[in-house]
Design a protein around this motif. Structure first.
Motif, PDB file in Angstrom:
ATOM      1  N   HIS A 238       0.826  -1.190   0.000  1.00 54.17           N
ATOM      2  CA  HIS A 238       0.000   0.000   0.000  1.00 54.17           C
ATOM      3  C   HIS A 238       0.872   1.256   0.000  1.00 54.17           C
ATOM      4  O   HIS A 238       2.033   1.206   0.431  1.00 54.17           O
ATOM      5  N   THR A 239       0.278   2.345  -0.424  1.00 55.00           N
ATOM      6  CA  THR A 239       0.973   3.630  -0.322  1.00 55.00           C
ATOM      7  C   THR A 239       1.261   3.948   1.134  1.00 55.00           C
ATOM      8  O   THR A 239       2.345   4.415   1.488  1.00 55.00           O
ATOM      9  N   ASP A 240       0.250   3.716   1.983  1.00 53.88           N
ATOM     10  CA  ASP A 240       0.431   3.831   3.426  1.00 53.88           C
ATOM     11  C   ASP A 240       0.712   2.429   3.957  1.00 53.88           C
ATOM     12  O   ASP A 240      -0.175   1.584   4.018  1.00 53.88           O
ATOM     13  N   GLU A 241       1.995   2.174   4.333  1.00 54.71           N
ATOM     14  CA  GLU A 241       2.397   0.820   4.716  1.00 54.71           C
ATOM     15  C   GLU A 241       1.645   0.292   5.935  1.00 54.71           C
ATOM     16  O   GLU A 241       1.640  -0.913   6.185  1.00 54.71           O
ATOM     17  N   ARG A 242       0.989   1.159   6.694  1.00 56.14           N
ATOM     18  CA  ARG A 242       0.222   0.686   7.843  1.00 56.14           C
ATOM     19  C   ARG A 242      -0.900  -0.256   7.415  1.00 56.14           C
ATOM     20  O   ARG A 242      -1.280  -1.168   8.151  1.00 56.14           O
TER      21      ARG A 242
END
Length: 351
Positions: A238-242
């Motif tokens: 994902h763009t946001d690794e979270r």
């Protein structure tokens, strides 16, 4: 002057390092004391095959056989006023008073899901018919989570799930899997490989007893009679690794618990779009109850009866959304360690 300043900085650094090492040694010492007290004194027993945790007072029974000396008290002449005095009736005060329950109690049969104190992150213990699984390890060095596992009677883990690669979520896992090597370490091969992630993977690789597994959405396995399903992430990276973090569903008989990883509202929307079953009796919210997750659409999809917020400062808007959906909301700030129990037919929170 510059030389004196550099000397002062070096001394201060040595002082900080000495203080940190002292704290680490003290925490490790506390874990060792608890372990020895639990195992040697006989207050904790575990099934040798499944690691079934149970607290026992067998270690206390030996005290009954101790030959204690008799103490003879001298005869004291009481004044007449005291002889005729009547003691107050305390029955009304004592009656109905209940001692607080043992926060770390684990049911020997059925399903127990317990949120542990884990610093800035989350750690959840799942025990199904004596089989044990730890999800997340919290922040810090892991001594706090390991000590709580011992207080629960756990000396053996069947599985450990690293819910994300964040330091706050897995910082304590290396020590835990060193003290209690699980059969399986389930982790996400995230695009983010920071210090905490590398330390966890390195620790697991050094143990010949730990099998490492990076799952895909839909992977399912049995923990006792509980079915554990990895419900997310739907895809990576994902763009946001979270949002690469793992989320888990636990079904026990006709009851279910959703344990969300440290994902955001965007990750929750992906789970909804993937059409994986999300409806559950209980929900342990993502990111401790932060407003970054547990969106309105997700709450509607899950429709929980019970919701647990493990963060120190859960957002009020999340509580409102859950209440409007008909959920009873419990926060770690008010309730501390929180426990869900199920016999396969009913699921309830144990207070």
């Amino acid at each position: 002057m510059a030389r004196e300043e550099r000397s002062h900085v070096r001394k201060r650094r040595r002082g900080c390092m000495g203080g940190c090492l002292t704290k680490i040694i003290l925490l490790l010492g506390l874990s060792a004391i608890l372990f020895v007290g639990a195992c040697v004194l006989g207050f904790v027993t575990n099934d040798p095959e499944t690691g079934a945790p149970s607290l026992t007072l067998e270690g206390v029974k030996g005290l009954e056989s101790l030959d204690l000396p008799q103490i003879d008290l001298p005869d004291v002449a009481l004044p007449q006023s005291l002889k005729n005095a009547k003691l107050p009736d305390l029955s009304g005060i004592v009656q109905g008073v209940q001692l607080p329950g043992w926060a770390y109690a684990v049911e020997p049969a059925g399903l127990t899901v317990k949120t542990l104190r884990a610093g800035d992150g989350e750690a959840v213990l799942v025990c199904a018919d004596g089989y044990t699984m730890l999800l997340g390890g919290g922040s810090g060095m892991g001594a706090a989570v390991s000590a709580q596992l011992l207080l629960c009677g756990v000396k053996h883990l069947n599985a450990v799930v690293a819910m994300s690669s964040e330091q706050a979520q897995i910082g304590g896992l290396p020590l835990t899997i060193t003290l209690m090597p699980p059969q399986y370490l389930i982790f996400q091969d995230s695009q983010t490989k920071g210090t905490a992630y590398n330390r966890l993977v390195s620790t697991a690789q050094k143990s010949s007893r730990i099998q490492m597994l990076s799952p895909e959405q839909g992977l399912s396995f049995m923990l006792g009679r509980a079915q554990v399903t990895i419900i997310g992430p739907a895809h990576t990276p994902h763009t946001d690794e979270r949002d690469d973090g793992l989320s888990v569903r636990v079904d026990y008989g006709g009851t279910s618990v959703l344990i969300m990883g440290a994902i955001t509202a965007a990750g929750e929307r992906e789970l909804i779009a993937s059409r994986i079953p999300l409806d559950a009796d209980a929900l342990i919210c993502a990111r401790g109850g932060s407003d970054e997750a547990t969106g309105t659409e997700f709450v509607s999809e899950v429709s929980p009866r019970i919701a647990l917020l493990t963060g120190k400062d859960a957002d009020n808007s999340v509580k409102v959304r859950l209440n409007r959906a008909g959920a009873d909301v419990y926060c770690a700030k008010d309730h501390g360690v929180m426990t869900l129990i199920s016999d396969g037919q009913t699921l309830q929170i144990k207070e």
